[in-house]
Design a protein around this motif. Structure first.
Motif, mmCIF file in Angstrom:
data_model
loop_
_atom_site.group_PDB
_atom_site.id
_atom_site.type_symbol
_atom_site.label_atom_id
_atom_site.label_comp_id
_atom_site.label_asym_id
_atom_site.label_seq_id
_atom_site.Cartn_x
_atom_site.Cartn_y
_atom_site.Cartn_z
ATOM 1 N N LYS A 5 0.854 -1.182 0.000
ATOM 2 C CA LYS A 5 0.000 0.000 0.000
ATOM 3 C C LYS A 5 0.892 1.235 0.000
ATOM 4 N N GLN A 6 0.590 2.144 -0.897
ATOM 5 C CA GLN A 6 1.371 3.363 -0.972
ATOM 6 C C GLN A 6 0.731 4.450 -0.128
ATOM 7 N N THR A 7 1.551 5.399 0.296
ATOM 8 C CA THR A 7 1.035 6.540 1.036
ATOM 9 C C THR A 7 0.416 7.526 0.049
ATOM 10 N N TYR A 8 -0.291 8.477 0.581
ATOM 11 C CA TYR A 8 -0.893 9.533 -0.240
ATOM 12 C C TYR A 8 0.192 10.247 -1.045
ATOM 13 N N GLU A 9 1.281 10.567 -0.386
ATOM 14 C CA GLU A 9 2.369 11.294 -1.036
ATOM 15 C C GLU A 9 2.987 10.480 -2.169
ATOM 16 N N GLU A 10 3.162 9.177 -1.935
ATOM 17 C CA GLU A 10 3.705 8.309 -2.981
ATOM 18 C C GLU A 10 2.755 8.243 -4.180
ATOM 19 N N ASN A 11 1.455 8.183 -3.891
ATOM 20 C CA ASN A 11 0.471 8.183 -4.978
ATOM 21 C C ASN A 11 0.559 9.459 -5.804
ATOM 22 N N ILE A 12 0.677 10.588 -5.138
ATOM 23 C CA ILE A 12 0.759 11.872 -5.841
ATOM 24 C C ILE A 12 2.014 11.926 -6.700
ATOM 25 N N GLU A 13 3.131 11.447 -6.164
ATOM 26 C CA GLU A 13 4.375 11.414 -6.952
ATOM 27 C C GLU A 13 4.213 10.559 -8.205
ATOM 28 N N GLU A 14 3.579 9.400 -8.042
ATOM 29 C CA GLU A 14 3.391 8.514 -9.185
ATOM 30 C C GLU A 14 2.429 9.129 -10.216
ATOM 31 N N ILE A 15 1.390 9.795 -9.730
ATOM 32 C CA ILE A 15 0.458 10.481 -10.638
ATOM 33 C C ILE A 15 1.200 11.554 -11.421
ATOM 34 N N ASP A 16 2.070 12.304 -10.749
ATOM 35 C CA ASP A 16 2.863 13.334 -11.427
ATOM 36 C C ASP A 16 3.744 12.731 -12.525
ATOM 37 N N LYS A 17 4.359 11.593 -12.219
ATOM 38 C CA LYS A 17 5.210 10.926 -13.216
ATOM 39 C C LYS A 17 4.380 10.475 -14.418
ATOM 40 N N ILE A 18 3.192 9.966 -14.155
ATOM 41 C CA ILE A 18 2.312 9.538 -15.246
ATOM 42 C C ILE A 18 1.918 10.737 -16.101
ATOM 43 N N LEU A 19 1.595 11.847 -15.457
ATOM 44 C CA LEU A 19 1.232 13.052 -16.210
ATOM 45 C C LEU A 19 2.380 13.521 -17.101
ATOM 46 N N GLU A 20 3.599 13.449 -16.574
ATOM 47 C CA GLU A 20 4.760 13.835 -17.384
ATOM 48 C C GLU A 20 4.884 12.939 -18.612
ATOM 49 N N LYS A 21 4.667 11.620 -18.412
ATOM 50 C CA LYS A 21 4.724 10.689 -19.547
ATOM 51 C C LYS A 21 3.659 11.032 -20.586
ATOM 52 N N LEU A 22 2.443 11.292 -20.096
ATOM 53 C CA LEU A 22 1.344 11.590 -21.017
ATOM 54 C C LEU A 22 1.586 12.899 -21.769
ATOM 55 N N GLU A 23 2.150 13.882 -21.084
ATOM 56 C CA GLU A 23 2.413 15.171 -21.715
ATOM 57 C C GLU A 23 3.579 15.118 -22.694
ATOM 58 N N SER A 24 4.454 14.120 -22.543
ATOM 59 C CA SER A 24 5.624 14.028 -23.411
ATOM 60 C C SER A 24 5.240 13.618 -24.833
ATOM 61 N N GLU A 25 4.067 13.061 -25.002
ATOM 62 C CA GLU A 25 3.562 12.631 -26.311
ATOM 63 C C GLU A 25 4.438 11.552 -26.943
ATOM 64 N N GLU A 26 5.225 10.833 -26.134
ATOM 65 C CA GLU A 26 6.088 9.780 -26.661
ATOM 66 C C GLU A 26 5.452 8.399 -26.535
ATOM 67 N N LEU A 27 4.294 8.314 -25.886
ATOM 68 C CA LEU A 27 3.641 7.031 -25.682
ATOM 69 C C LEU A 27 2.684 6.721 -26.833
ATOM 70 N N SER A 28 2.524 5.443 -27.090
ATOM 71 C CA SER A 28 1.523 5.034 -28.075
ATOM 72 C C SER A 28 0.141 5.260 -27.462
ATOM 73 N N LEU A 29 -0.895 5.160 -28.271
ATOM 74 C CA LEU A 29 -2.249 5.339 -27.771
ATOM 75 C C LEU A 29 -2.570 4.299 -26.697
ATOM 76 N N ASP A 30 -2.207 3.035 -26.967
ATOM 77 C CA ASP A 30 -2.474 1.978 -25.988
ATOM 78 C C ASP A 30 -1.740 2.223 -24.673
ATOM 79 N N ASP A 31 -0.486 2.638 -24.751
ATOM 80 C CA ASP A 31 0.289 2.932 -23.543
ATOM 81 C C ASP A 31 -0.292 4.137 -22.805
ATOM 82 N N SER A 32 -0.737 5.134 -23.557
ATOM 83 C CA SER A 32 -1.348 6.316 -22.946
ATOM 84 C C SER A 32 -2.608 5.936 -22.179
#
Length: 73
Positions: A5-32
């Motif tokens: 189980k992750q803490t709230y802070e860990e979840n927020i960090e992971e969400i931020d990393k996911i947002l960076e990936k999505l904003e980078s436009e380097e992922l395929s549609l399926d990966d996005s």
């Protein structure tokens, strides 16, 4: 995401990393879509953690000149 189980802070960090990936436009549609689904799950978990935290918030009361704490329901 780790199996523990992750803490709230860990979840927020992971969400931020996911947002960076999505904003980078380097992922395929399926990966996005997969990353988006992962972020939604993390957001829901974070909301649950916040609800639990709200139940544990301590309220400071002044009684007879002394500061005391009381759990807020």
């Amino acid at each position: 995401m780790a199996s523990k189980k992750q803490t709230y802070e860990e979840n927020i960090e992971e969400i931020d990393k996911i947002l960076e990936k999505l904003e980078s436009e380097e992922l395929s549609l399926d990966d996005s879509i997969a990353e988006y689904e992962k972020a939604i799950k993390l957001i829901k978990e974070s909301e649950k953690l916040l609800e639990i935290g709200e139940g544990k918030v301590l309220k400071v009361l002044e009684k007879n000149g002394k500061l005391e704490t009381e759990e807020v329901e």
